[in-house]
Scaffold this motif. Structure first.
Motif, PDB file in Angstrom:
ATOM      1  N   SER A 602       0.870  -1.230  -0.070  1.00  0.00           N
ATOM      2  CA  SER A 602      -0.008  -0.112   0.008  1.00  0.00           C
ATOM      3  C   SER A 602       0.903   1.380  -0.097  1.00  0.00           C
ATOM      4  CB  SER A 602      -0.909  -0.132   0.931  1.00  0.00           C
ATOM      5  OG  SER A 602      -0.133  -0.024   2.456  1.00  0.00           O
ATOM      6  N   GLU A 603       2.059   1.240   0.406  1.00  0.00           N
ATOM      7  CA  GLU A 603       2.851   2.375   0.489  1.00  0.00           C
ATOM      8  C   GLU A 603       4.342   2.010   0.401  1.00  0.00           C
ATOM      9  OE1 GLU A 603       2.074   2.718   5.214  1.00  0.00           O
ATOM     10  OE2 GLU A 603       1.417   4.211   4.060  1.00  0.00           O
ATOM     11  N   THR A 604       5.326   3.212   0.367  1.00  0.00           N
ATOM     12  CA  THR A 604       6.716   3.178   0.475  1.00  0.00           C
ATOM     13  C   THR A 604       7.194   3.739   1.290  1.00  0.00           C
ATOM     14  OG1 THR A 604       6.738   2.547  -2.070  1.00  0.00           O
ATOM     15  CG2 THR A 604       8.737   3.332  -1.106  1.00  0.00           C
ATOM     16  N   PHE A 605       7.876   3.450   2.270  1.00  0.00           N
ATOM     17  CA  PHE A 605       8.569   4.307   3.252  1.00  0.00           C
ATOM     18  C   PHE A 605      10.029   4.683   2.927  1.00  0.00           C
ATOM     19  CE2 PHE A 605       5.576   1.681   5.369  1.00  0.00           C
ATOM     20  CZ  PHE A 605       4.882   2.328   6.210  1.00  0.00           C
ATOM     21  N   LEU A 606      10.126   5.812   3.095  1.00  0.00           N
ATOM     22  CA  LEU A 606      11.564   6.484   2.688  1.00  0.00           C
ATOM     23  C   LEU A 606      12.190   7.246   3.986  1.00  0.00           C
ATOM     24  CD1 LEU A 606      10.543   8.413  -0.613  1.00  0.00           C
ATOM     25  CD2 LEU A 606      11.436   5.985  -0.200  1.00  0.00           C
ATOM     26  N   LEU A 627       2.985  15.399  -0.219  1.00  0.00           N
ATOM     27  CA  LEU A 627       3.217  15.130   1.262  1.00  0.00           C
ATOM     28  C   LEU A 627       4.300  16.063   1.833  1.00  0.00           C
ATOM     29  CD1 LEU A 627       3.591  11.183   0.780  1.00  0.00           C
ATOM     30  CD2 LEU A 627       1.772  12.408   1.929  1.00  0.00           C
ATOM     31  N   GLU A 628       4.429  16.042   3.055  1.00  0.00           N
ATOM     32  CA  GLU A 628       5.294  17.053   3.721  1.00  0.00           C
ATOM     33  C   GLU A 628       5.612  16.833   5.082  1.00  0.00           C
ATOM     34  OE1 GLU A 628       4.098  21.389   4.914  1.00  0.00           O
ATOM     35  OE2 GLU A 628       4.991  21.561   2.796  1.00  0.00           O
ATOM     36  N   VAL A 629       7.035  16.707   5.429  1.00  0.00           N
ATOM     37  CA  VAL A 629       7.337  16.544   6.772  1.00  0.00           C
ATOM     38  C   VAL A 629       8.365  17.335   7.156  1.00  0.00           C
ATOM     39  CG1 VAL A 629       6.465  13.893   6.671  1.00  0.00           C
ATOM     40  CG2 VAL A 629       8.706  14.498   6.077  1.00  0.00           C
ATOM     41  N   VAL A 641       5.113   6.890   1.403  1.00  0.00           N
ATOM     42  CA  VAL A 641       4.514   7.815  -0.005  1.00  0.00           C
ATOM     43  C   VAL A 641       3.110   6.605  -0.052  1.00  0.00           C
ATOM     44  CG1 VAL A 641       4.785   7.994  -2.166  1.00  0.00           C
ATOM     45  CG2 VAL A 641       6.543   8.656  -0.937  1.00  0.00           C
ATOM     46  N   PRO A 642       2.133   6.920  -0.552  1.00  0.00           N
ATOM     47  CA  PRO A 642       1.101   5.943  -0.968  1.00  0.00           C
ATOM     48  C   PRO A 642       1.265   5.401  -2.300  1.00  0.00           C
ATOM     49  CG  PRO A 642       0.003   8.117   0.119  1.00  0.00           C
ATOM     50  CD  PRO A 642       1.486   8.202  -0.223  1.00  0.00           C
ATOM     51  N   LYS A 643       0.564   4.109  -2.348  1.00  0.00           N
ATOM     52  CA  LYS A 643       0.796   3.549  -3.608  1.00  0.00           C
ATOM     53  C   LYS A 643       0.407   4.283  -4.941  1.00  0.00           C
ATOM     54  CE  LYS A 643      -0.704  -0.877  -6.375  1.00  0.00           C
ATOM     55  NZ  LYS A 643      -1.168  -2.043  -6.057  1.00  0.00           N
ATOM     56  N   GLN A 644       1.310   4.370  -5.926  1.00  0.00           N
ATOM     57  CA  GLN A 644       0.957   5.093  -7.093  1.00  0.00           C
ATOM     58  C   GLN A 644       0.740   4.268  -8.186  1.00  0.00           C
ATOM     59  OE1 GLN A 644       0.978   8.813  -6.968  1.00  0.00           O
ATOM     60  NE2 GLN A 644       1.102   8.328  -4.738  1.00  0.00           N
ATOM     61  N   GLN A 645       0.085   5.033  -9.420  1.00  0.00           N
ATOM     62  CA  GLN A 645      -0.029   4.196 -10.534  1.00  0.00           C
ATOM     63  C   GLN A 645       1.396   4.000 -11.446  1.00  0.00           C
ATOM     64  OE1 GLN A 645      -2.843   5.971 -13.195  1.00  0.00           O
ATOM     65  NE2 GLN A 645      -4.672   5.478 -12.039  1.00  0.00           N
TER      66      GLN A 645
END
Length: 670
Positions: A602-606, A627-629, A641-645
């Motif tokens: 579902s997502e990618t952690f960076l 997104l912003e942190v 980062v949520p899953k992208q096409q």
């Protein structure tokens, strides 16, 4: 920016959580500012004047004048006739009149399309004449184009001309000729870019070739025409990738055209351009004054020693009122220092008209990705002809590198004035200026109860006003009477630890030669700088400050009367205007460093690192923030980062406290 890497991180959407290395694909691209200029195998004098820079002004004899080339004698004859017809040696104002006449010679010879006296271009042998080009005669797809622009000096519309060669390409080059030249003189450069696959636009600049115009503005207005030609091309062929190439004045023009980058411009190639029209004006003025040595009417004056006065006369009596620009504002050096468009700087080592030091200055000041080339033994505006494959290989390599740069360029935030009400408008209570506190001693600031329609009275004695603050057309007016009297204005501003700030203003002393003396005091908090202001014109003052803590800080402006002379005025006045406080951080952050990537369905952690206590943003290709942190005190961050096409392209940037953003890391989903 330092040398850095561009990472392309694949967001591998796996079905299980797994820590992996930073990037599956990694391309290293040099986008830093390497300010080492090339060594120069052949150096020439800085000036276009052939004399040594320190050669004195000397009255020449009739015999020496007769030894000059015939064309040069003719020009001196015209100059002499002009000066005799328009001046009276017995008049009391002979000196000022001569200054203006000499400045008018420089303006007429360099700026007017139709010279009434003589042409600097003729004297130097650089006049452009139409040449034939077998390539242009035979190439398919050529046509002529026109645009209409407004001419500020004459308040009329001008019809500008260009040639266009359609190469059926998605990329277009604008190829711009130099001073007193025309589009036919730059066909060799146009042919080269056409052979690299570009459509080519080949304009005639204002007041050149087939274009209309009365005055040559050395890029001040011509730079806007460059973008107008680009926009015309985009109306016909949207999404074109644009490259600009200019030679000499054309190089200065294309550089200045991208001070604010056009979104479609991918690169600028400047060939033997100048870094400042002021320097060119000084060189031209020296060329003219060197001829005055042969004219008995005026050769008793050391005109070399009058250069500053002549340049001021040229600017104030001709350039400003006629061209409606300031001579000192026409500076490609300023433009390249603000623009991160990739740039290639080319210069001939034997260029005597615009010497190679111009390239060195431009290259060093330039932001963003840049490259340079010195063509050995090449004079002015012949680099392609002399350099041949050396020139072509460098340009081809540069454009290939630019084409491979897919990350977003670093962006510098606009300098914003952090001070409120620098026009010094009164508050509704009529007790101070909005946002400002006032004082007569620089330590205790209060609202003022003793005021009148003209001023805020800060101190009185026996009914006599000793210090006051007011405003008029010259700015904020500091009035003082008697030794020790003073006036101050302060504004409290919140500043951030370790951020660089600069306080600046223009100071004007209307009576600098008075026996009575006064000083300016300005700075941050209790640390004030004290200076005399003895110049007769406005002088720009600056002071830098880097706070060690975050919090409010008083910005103080003041003036004190330090000496009251029996032979001078009993009161003094100082004016301050154009007051600014800006954050001077003009360095974009380094690109974000990715240290770990972990992927789930579902997502990618960076995980990575940027500048401490700044923003890490993930943005779309349309600059929408996804997104912003915020990084911690050491710069570390974690982001999901949520899953992208598949095929989605995102950019990760580091945005600092001022708003400068780094070059991006490209995130591509697989």
């Amino acid at each position: 920016m330092k040398k850095s890497s561009k990472f392309i991180v694949g967001l591998l959407l796996l079905s299980m959580l797994s820590p992996i290395s930073a990037a599956a694909n990694e391309n290293v691209v040099v986008i830093g500012e390497d300010n080492q200029v090339e060594s120069q195998p052949v150096r020439t004098n800085r000036s276009i004047v052939q004399e040594q820079p320190d050669e004195p002004f000397e009255a020449k004899t009739t015999a020496e004048r007769e030894q000059l080339p015939q064309k040069e004698q003719e020009i001196i004859n015209r100059m002499e006739q002009y000066l005799k017809e328009n001046s009276n040696p017995n008049a009391r104002n002979f000196g000022p009149v001569l200054n203006k006449l000499i400045a008018s010679l420089a303006f007429d010879a360099t700026v007017r399309r139709e010279n009434t006296i003589f042409s600097i271009a003729d004297l130097l042998g650089i006049t452009g004449t139409s040449e034939t080009s077998s390539w242009f005669e035979n190439v398919a797809g050529k046509s002529e184009r026109y645009i209409t622009v407004f001419d500020e000096p004459t308040q009329t519309n001008l019809k500008l001309h260009s040639y266009y060669v359609d190469n059926q390409s998605d990329k277009t080059a604008v190829v711009h000729h130099g001073y007193r030249s025309n589009s036919m003189n730059i066909m060799e450069e146009a042919q080269f870019l056409y052979e690299l696959g570009y459509n080519v636009i080949i304009p005639d600049a204002r007041s050149h070739g087939k274009s209309e115009g009365t005055y040559i503005a050395f890029g001040a207005y011509e730079r806007n025409d460059i973008n107008a030609w680009i926009n015309q091309e985009l109306e016909v062929k949207p999404n074109q990738k644009i490259v600009l190439l200019g030679v000499s004045m054309g190089a200065a023009t294309v550089m200045m055209s991208q001070e604010t980058p056009h979104p479609n411009v991918e690169a600028v190639i400047e060939d033997c351009g100048y870094y400042s029209i002021e320097q060119q004006a000084r060189d031209v003025m020296r060329l003219i004054t060197s001829k005055l040595q042969y004219i008995p009417l005026v050769n008793k004056v050391d005109w070399y020693n009058c250069e500053n006065e002549l340049i001021d006369s040229l600017n104030n009596q001709f350039v400003k009122p006629i061209l409606k620009v300031d001579l000192f504002s026409i500076a490609p050096l300023n433009s390249v220092s603000k623009s991160n468009v990739p740039k290639l700087f080319i210069h001939g080592s034997a260029d005597w008209f615009i010497p190679p030091v111009a390239k060195d200055k431009l290259y060093t000041a330039s932001l963003g990705y840049k490259d340079q080339l010195t063509v050995p033994n090449a004079g002015h505006a012949v680099n392609l002809k002399v350099g041949g494959n050396l020139y072509k290989d460098k340009v081809s390599s540069f454009l290939k590198t630019v084409n491979q740069m897919k990350s977003l360029r670093p962006q510098l935030a606009e300098d914003k004035n952090l001070l409120f009400n620098t026009e010094f408008k009164r508050n509704t209570a009529q007790t101070s200026f909005d946002g400002w506190k006032l004082s007569n001693n620089g330590s205790k600031f209060n609202s003022i109860t003793a005021s009148n329609p003209y001023e805020f009275v800060l101190k009185k004695s026996g009914g006599e006003i000793l210090s006051a603050l007011s405003t008029d057309r010259n700015g904020l007016k500091f009035y003082k009477k008697r030794t020790g009297s003073a006036a101050y204005a302060a504004q409290e501003v919140s500043l951030t630890k370790n951020q660089p700030y600069e306080l600046s203003f223009d100071a004007y002393n209307p009576n600098p030669k008075e026996y009575s003396e006064q000083v300016i005091k300005y700075g941050f908090g209790n640390s004030l700088k004290q200076e005399k202001q003895i110049a007769k014109n406005k002088v720009n003052k600056k002071i830098a400050f880097t706070p060690q803590t975050t919090g409010p800080q008083n910005i103080i402006l003041g003036s004190e009367m330090t000496y009251s002379s029996l032979f001078g005025r009993k009161d003094t006045v100082m004016y301050l205007s154009n007051v600014k406080l800006i954050n001077t951080d003009r360095t974009a952050p380094e690109p974000v460093k990715i240290t770990q990537v972990s992927v789930t369905p579902s997502e990618t952690f960076l995980t990575g690192q940027g500048e401490p206590e700044t923003l890490i943003q993930v943005v779309s290709t349309t600059n929408e923030v996804i997104l912003e942190v915020t990084t911690d005190s050491n710069g570390y961050f974690n982001l999901a980062v949520p899953k992208q096409q598949t095929g989605t392209l995102l950019h990760m940037v580091n945005k600092d406290l001022k708003g400068n953003t780094s070059a991006s890391i490209v995130l591509v989903s697989n």
